[in-house]
Design an enzyme around this catalytic site. Structure first.
Site, PDB file in Angstrom:
ATOM      1  N   GLU A 196       0.822  -1.209   0.000  1.00  0.00           N
ATOM      2  CA  GLU A 196       0.000   0.000   0.000  1.00  0.00           C
ATOM      3  C   GLU A 196       0.856   1.259   0.000  1.00  0.00           C
ATOM      4  OE1 GLU A 196      -2.689   2.146  -0.618  1.00  0.00           O
ATOM      5  OE2 GLU A 196      -3.825   0.572   0.386  1.00  0.00           O
ATOM      6  N   ASP A 213       1.071   4.083  -3.026  1.00  0.00           N
ATOM      7  CA  ASP A 213       0.670   5.474  -2.818  1.00  0.00           C
ATOM      8  C   ASP A 213       1.795   6.446  -3.151  1.00  0.00           C
ATOM      9  OD1 ASP A 213      -1.709   4.424  -2.007  1.00  0.00           O
ATOM     10  OD2 ASP A 213      -1.447   4.834   0.129  1.00  0.00           O
ATOM     11  N   SER A 225      -7.311   2.193  -3.758  1.00  0.00           N
ATOM     12  CA  SER A 225      -6.015   2.667  -3.266  1.00  0.00           C
ATOM     13  C   SER A 225      -5.149   3.171  -4.416  1.00  0.00           C
ATOM     14  CB  SER A 225      -5.267   1.536  -2.564  1.00  0.00           C
ATOM     15  OG  SER A 225      -5.928   1.126  -1.396  1.00  0.00           O
TER      16      SER A 225
END
Length: 563
Positions: free
Chosen positions: A280, A284, A481
């Site tokens: 994650e 990002d 995400s």
């Protein structure tokens, strides 16, 4: 002799009496233990618990009115964002509130520490026995058998009736953390050597593909005043080495020294050892730095000391930024929970903090979730649709997901969470768009969602088959995400131009976005199934799968007044 007995009796009565007794009234309660948790034991009475106390703000209605005034393009005050001190003046508690709460704490021998410069949040650390006594609570250990996560919570708590209207919420009490957290789905390993593919392919989305889809410039931004922040929770760490590899492979036009900066709170860290990269966090960072060319980007690592992972970590992070004189103008967060998992009072308090940050000119974006109409995660069992949180807050921007249909067009991604809040009503800025959708929907799925609730998502971006680098290897990931960092990067690039032109940053986005539906690529196919239904359909105009659609950079630029 009689007098001595009377004195002894009086002393015994004093010894067993509870000091400082007040009339207590239930402040928050839940009827049953949240799904997935079981009560396993009473909490140890002499162990300490750190409680946060949110004091009632002085003028929250005034803050929200001001937020809309500075965020609505139709307003004469559009762009006149507040200073830190001006925003704090709305939310600081009244002297009466401070006096009454401090008097209650003092009676109980408790000393509070302010958590915010505005003084609207206090922290106390007390034994469980004292917490049970002060709040008429029953703090217990609850276990989530699937993950073995344990938390200390109570199903009800009370405050003195004289403090009603002075205390908004106390936490942690009845709100339970997400036991799993949420990560994008890693579904295959890419062995492609095609590093600058501008022609999009379902076999892998690259930064060049994103630039091609949305018309995003590759030109390196020159205005260092535009800044972008990425949140990180639950021990997700962003690796600089992987970012360098990613940029060398997918953005070789950017300087090889391109890096992100780090901020930490709640004991957060960002170790760079082998195999410590988080999927994650890497996603990002790679799709902010890799899309927002040249925009200074900060990774904010929130540690475990907030006791709640991503949930209260979001609140702590917002308060952390509120304490800064010059916070970044854009914040993207890829973590959420199901709305019913968070109490109304805590949700509202977090939302008000977002309003304060928005009034200061910060755009706050959240990924909408990956469970379709079934909530934040795929595969949840449900009979009614589950909205997500903090996405339900009217003062943040929700980003849903699309997927490729061919090489240059998009359809909605079935994982894209969307729906209607049961906590917040429809804000004015989206009322017309939502009513149009509801008219098109008709009676389909009647009774499964709140037709008068705040609707999500607001917008969307590509969210499937994105290529990232983790521990030196290229992988493909799915999830909203992916979408939120991409949209946030586009906002940061627009801010770069606005600031260079001497204008204000976009700030709280939603009134601007809904006033300019033509600035988006309307997604009209697909749906977001869940709860044993096909979910909501994507239709012409706004829908609860892809919102207004995906960004068209040139049109957004024009809408923002950039020639």
């Amino acid at each position: 002799m009689v007098s001595k007995l009377l004195v002894l009796s009086a002393l015994c009565s004093l010894a067993v009496a509870k000091p400082h007794t007040r009339n207590l009234a239930v402040h928050e309660a839940v009827a049953t233990t949240p799904r997935g948790y079981v009560r396993t034991a009473p909490a140890t009475s002499d162990s300490n618990i750190k409680l946060r106390i949110a004091l009632a703000p002085k003028d929250i209605d005034g803050l929200i009115t001001t937020l809309y005034d500075v965020s609505d393009p139709k307003s004469t005050l559009y762009g006149a964002h507040l200073t830190k001190e001006e925003a704090e003046a709305f939310v600081s508690p009244t002297s009466e509130t401070v006096e009454k709460v401090n008097e209650w704490l003092k009676e109980n021998g408790v000393t509070a520490t302010p958590l915010t410069d505005a003084g609207d949040w206090l922290s106390v650390q007390i034994p469980i026995s004292k917490a049970n006594e002060m709040l008429n609570a029953d703090f217990s250990v609850f276990t989530h058998p699937t993950t073995n996560k344990q938390v200390v919570r109570t199903l009800t708590y009370s405050i003195p009736d004289t403090l009603k209207g002075h205390i908004d919420v106390i936490h942690p009490t009845i709100t339970f953390p997400n036991p799993r957290g949420r990560h994008p789905v890693v579904h295959s390993v890419s062995t492609s050597n095609d590093t600058r593919r501008a022609t999009c392919s379902s076999s892998g989305i690259t930064p060049a593909c994103v630039q091609s889809l949305y018309g995003v410039p590759a030109t390196i931004a020159k205005n260092s005043k535009s800044r972008l922040a990425v949140s990180g929770f639950i021990e997700q760490f962003a690796q600089q080495k992987d970012l360098t590899t990613f940029l060398q492979k997918f953005r070789p036009d950017l300087p090889s020294t391109t890096a992100f900066t780090l901020q930490t709170l709640d004991g957060g860290q960002n170790p760079q050892g082998n195999n410590q990269a988080g999927v994650e966090a890497n996603l990002d960072i790679q799709y902010t730095v890799g899309i927002a060319s040249g925009i200074p980007t900060t990774f904010i690592s929130v540690g475990a000391n907030n006791q709640d992972g991503d949930l209260v970590g979001s609140l702590d992070m917002i308060n952390f930024l509120l304490n800064e004189s010059n916070p970044p103008q854009v914040l993207t967060t890829s973590y959420d929970v199901d709305e019913p998992a968070v109490s109304r009072a805590l949700t509202n308090t977090l939302c008000n903090a977002c309003a304060q940050l928005g009034a200061r000119g910060v755009s706050i974006l959240f990924a909408s979730g990956d469970g379709g109409v079934g909530g934040s995660e795929p595969g949840e069992s449900c009979t009614t649709f589950i909205p997500t949180s903090p996405n339900n807050c009217p003062f943040v921007t929700n980003v849903g997901a699309t997927q490729l249909s061919g090489t240059s067009s998009e359809t909605s991604a079935g994982l894209s969470s969307g729906g209607f809040s049961n906590y917040f009503g429809i804000p004015y800025y989206q009322a017309s768009a939502v009513q149009s959708f509801l008219k098109t929907l008709g009676s389909t799925d009647s009774g499964k969602f709140n037709r008068s609730g705040r609707a999500i998502p607001d917008v969307a971006a590509i969210g499937t088959n994105l290529e990232i680098v983790v521990n030196g290897r290229t992988e493909l990931v799915n999830g909203t995400s992916c979408s939120s960092p991409i949209f946030a990067s586009i906002v940061a690039l627009l801010n770069d131009e606005l600031l260079a032109a001497g204008k204000s940053p976009l700030g709280f986005l939603n009134p601007f976005l809904y006033a300019n539906p033509g600035a988006f690529n309307d997604i009209t196919t697909g749906s977001n199934p869940g709860c044993n239904t096909s979910g909501f359909p994507a239709v012409k105009g706004w829908d609860p799968v892809t919102g207004l659609g995906t960004p068209n950079f040139a049109r957004l630029r024009k809408a923002a007044g950039l020639s």
